[in-house]
Scaffold this motif. Structure first.
Motif, PDB file in Angstrom:
ATOM      1  N   LEU A 121       0.853  -1.184   0.000  1.00 26.00           N
ATOM      2  CA  LEU A 121       0.000   0.000   0.000  1.00 26.00           C
ATOM      3  C   LEU A 121       0.893   1.239   0.000  1.00 26.00           C
ATOM      4  N   SER A 122       0.557   2.227  -0.828  1.00 22.37           N
ATOM      5  CA  SER A 122       1.345   3.458  -0.878  1.00 22.37           C
ATOM      6  C   SER A 122       1.277   4.173   0.470  1.00 22.37           C
ATOM      7  N   ALA A 123       2.230   5.061   0.714  1.00 25.04           N
ATOM      8  CA  ALA A 123       2.304   5.772   1.995  1.00 25.04           C
ATOM      9  C   ALA A 123       1.053   6.600   2.253  1.00 25.04           C
ATOM     10  N   ASN A 124       0.446   7.148   1.184  1.00 20.52           N
ATOM     11  CA  ASN A 124      -0.764   7.962   1.384  1.00 20.52           C
ATOM     12  C   ASN A 124      -2.037   7.120   1.374  1.00 20.52           C
ATOM     13  N   GLY A 125      -1.926   5.807   1.122  1.00 21.77           N
ATOM     14  CA  GLY A 125      -3.067   4.902   1.169  1.00 21.77           C
ATOM     15  C   GLY A 125      -3.990   4.979  -0.033  1.00 21.77           C
ATOM     16  N   LYS A 126      -3.578   5.668  -1.111  1.00 19.87           N
ATOM     17  CA  LYS A 126      -4.458   5.848  -2.267  1.00 19.87           C
ATOM     18  C   LYS A 126      -4.186   4.876  -3.418  1.00 19.87           C
ATOM     19  N   ARG A 127      -3.078   4.180  -3.366  1.00 24.65           N
ATOM     20  CA  ARG A 127      -2.741   3.192  -4.394  1.00 24.65           C
ATOM     21  C   ARG A 127      -2.183   1.945  -3.726  1.00 24.65           C
ATOM     22  N   LEU A 128      -2.454   0.827  -4.350  1.00 26.51           N
ATOM     23  CA  LEU A 128      -1.809  -0.399  -3.896  1.00 26.51           C
ATOM     24  C   LEU A 128      -1.231  -1.107  -5.108  1.00 26.51           C
ATOM     25  N   THR A 129      -0.172  -1.837  -4.864  1.00 26.49           N
ATOM     26  CA  THR A 129       0.443  -2.650  -5.905  1.00 26.49           C
ATOM     27  C   THR A 129       0.267  -4.097  -5.493  1.00 26.49           C
ATOM     28  N   LEU A 130      -0.456  -4.846  -6.297  1.00 25.03           N
ATOM     29  CA  LEU A 130      -0.685  -6.263  -6.047  1.00 25.03           C
ATOM     30  C   LEU A 130       0.291  -7.042  -6.916  1.00 25.03           C
ATOM     31  N   ARG A 131       1.033  -7.932  -6.313  1.00 22.51           N
ATOM     32  CA  ARG A 131       1.973  -8.789  -7.025  1.00 22.51           C
ATOM     33  C   ARG A 131       1.443 -10.206  -6.979  1.00 22.51           C
ATOM     34  N   GLY A 132       1.135 -10.764  -8.149  1.00 24.38           N
ATOM     35  CA  GLY A 132       0.706 -12.153  -8.263  1.00 24.38           C
ATOM     36  C   GLY A 132       1.849 -12.975  -8.823  1.00 24.38           C
ATOM     37  N   TYR A 133       2.110 -14.131  -8.219  1.00 23.73           N
ATOM     38  CA  TYR A 133       3.266 -14.917  -8.640  1.00 23.73           C
ATOM     39  C   TYR A 133       3.059 -16.394  -8.321  1.00 23.73           C
ATOM     40  N   VAL A 134       3.898 -17.223  -8.931  1.00 25.92           N
ATOM     41  CA  VAL A 134       3.908 -18.650  -8.650  1.00 25.92           C
ATOM     42  C   VAL A 134       5.281 -18.986  -8.084  1.00 25.92           C
ATOM     43  N   GLY A 135       5.316 -19.427  -6.834  1.00 23.57           N
ATOM     44  CA  GLY A 135       6.575 -19.824  -6.208  1.00 23.57           C
ATOM     45  C   GLY A 135       7.422 -18.661  -5.731  1.00 23.57           C
ATOM     46  N   VAL A 136       8.029 -17.936  -6.650  1.00 23.95           N
ATOM     47  CA  VAL A 136       8.952 -16.851  -6.325  1.00 23.95           C
ATOM     48  C   VAL A 136       8.378 -15.539  -6.843  1.00 23.95           C
ATOM     49  N   SER A 137       8.380 -14.523  -5.999  1.00 20.37           N
ATOM     50  CA  SER A 137       7.798 -13.229  -6.354  1.00 20.37           C
ATOM     51  C   SER A 137       8.410 -12.626  -7.615  1.00 20.37           C
ATOM     52  N   ALA A 138       9.691 -12.919  -7.855  1.00 18.62           N
ATOM     53  CA  ALA A 138      10.361 -12.372  -9.041  1.00 18.62           C
ATOM     54  C   ALA A 138       9.749 -12.908 -10.335  1.00 18.62           C
ATOM     55  N   LEU A 139       9.050 -14.034 -10.249  1.00 25.08           N
ATOM     56  CA  LEU A 139       8.429 -14.647 -11.427  1.00 25.08           C
ATOM     57  C   LEU A 139       6.935 -14.347 -11.442  1.00 25.08           C
ATOM     58  N   GLY A 140       6.587 -13.083 -11.405  1.00 22.59           N
ATOM     59  CA  GLY A 140       5.176 -12.716 -11.371  1.00 22.59           C
ATOM     60  C   GLY A 140       4.904 -11.423 -12.102  1.00 22.59           C
ATOM     61  N   ARG A 141       3.698 -10.911 -11.894  1.00 21.23           N
ATOM     62  CA  ARG A 141       3.265  -9.658 -12.508  1.00 21.23           C
ATOM     63  C   ARG A 141       2.632  -8.788 -11.436  1.00 21.23           C
ATOM     64  N   SER A 142       2.705  -7.486 -11.666  1.00 19.82           N
ATOM     65  CA  SER A 142       2.130  -6.538 -10.727  1.00 19.82           C
ATOM     66  C   SER A 142       1.024  -5.729 -11.378  1.00 19.82           C
ATOM     67  N   GLN A 143       0.025  -5.380 -10.577  1.00 22.56           N
ATOM     68  CA  GLN A 143      -1.047  -4.488 -10.992  1.00 22.56           C
ATOM     69  C   GLN A 143      -1.138  -3.364  -9.976  1.00 22.56           C
ATOM     70  N   THR A 144      -1.543  -2.192 -10.459  1.00 21.57           N
ATOM     71  CA  THR A 144      -1.802  -1.069  -9.581  1.00 21.57           C
ATOM     72  C   THR A 144      -3.296  -0.931  -9.438  1.00 21.57           C
ATOM     73  N   TRP A 145      -3.759  -0.729  -8.216  1.00 19.05           N
ATOM     74  CA  TRP A 145      -5.170  -0.470  -7.931  1.00 19.05           C
ATOM     75  C   TRP A 145      -5.264   0.910  -7.312  1.00 19.05           C
ATOM     76  N   ILE A 146      -6.321   1.631  -7.627  1.00 19.06           N
ATOM     77  CA  ILE A 146      -6.499   2.991  -7.157  1.00 19.06           C
ATOM     78  C   ILE A 146      -7.713   3.037  -6.230  1.00 19.06           C
ATOM     79  N   ARG A 147      -7.529   3.639  -5.041  1.00 16.91           N
ATOM     80  CA  ARG A 147      -8.628   3.729  -4.067  1.00 16.91           C
ATOM     81  C   ARG A 147      -9.757   4.569  -4.648  1.00 16.91           C
ATOM     82  N   GLN A 148     -10.994   4.091  -4.474  1.00 17.46           N
ATOM     83  CA  GLN A 148     -12.174   4.767  -4.999  1.00 17.46           C
ATOM     84  C   GLN A 148     -12.979   5.479  -3.934  1.00 17.46           C
ATOM     85  N   ASP A 149     -12.780   5.158  -2.671  1.00 16.11           N
ATOM     86  CA  ASP A 149     -13.584   5.787  -1.622  1.00 16.11           C
ATOM     87  C   ASP A 149     -12.782   6.716  -0.753  1.00 16.11           C
TER      88      ASP A 149
END
Length: 149
Positions: A121-149
């Motif tokens: 979660l970002s320091a201001n709490g308005k964005r989060l980065t979700l990392r999806g992976y199999v086994g090792v985090s380095a072998l994954g993908r990231s998405q950014t989500w933006i707070r709506q409320d």
């Protein structure tokens, strides 16, 4: 006097940890990591056991895309479950004193694949980065989500 200083230092340390840790709960706009376009609105809640889960509350219409209604390729218990209302994020636990969450699972309802997940979660709490992976985090993908409320 030394005891007062120790108590004060303890109190300041505890408060700084509370200020730093942001709340993950709320409504988030999921952004596609490949196209940069909005995909869905996800509502994250905290369960009774302290873990966090997120369900799809709205699928965002995109030009040239017909939304899939059910999770056709998903393993049980997600098989043929409606995507709208589905818990796609489960089991996230806060790493105490940080804005990091680990040990979660995320399902991609379009492919039916389940991944390990962690969130920052970002320091201001308005964005989060979700990392999806199999086994090792380095072998994954990231998405950014933006707070709506």
């Amino acid at each position: 006097m030394k005891q007062f200083k120790l108590v004060l230092m303890f109190f300041v340390t505890m408060m700084s940890g509370m200020i730093y840790a942001q709340d993950l709960t709320g409504t988030w706009q999921q952004i596609d990591d490949k196209t940069g376009s909005p995909k869905a609105i996800i509502e994250i809640r905290q369960n009774d056991n302290g873990t966090f889960a997120g369900k799809i509350v709205k699928v965002t219409p995109r030009p040239g895309y017909t939304p899939q209604k059910t999770c056709n390729k998903c393993p049980a218990p997600y098989t043929n479950q409606p995507i709208l209302g589905m818990d796609v994020l489960t089991g996230l636990k806060n790493v105490e004193g940080t804005n990091n969450y680990e040990k979660g699972r995320v399902i991609d309802p379009l492919s039916g694949k389940i991944y390990d997940a962690k969130v920052r979660l970002s320091a201001n709490g308005k964005r989060l980065t979700l990392r999806g992976y199999v086994g090792v985090s380095a072998l994954g993908r990231s998405q950014t989500w933006i707070r709506q409320d």
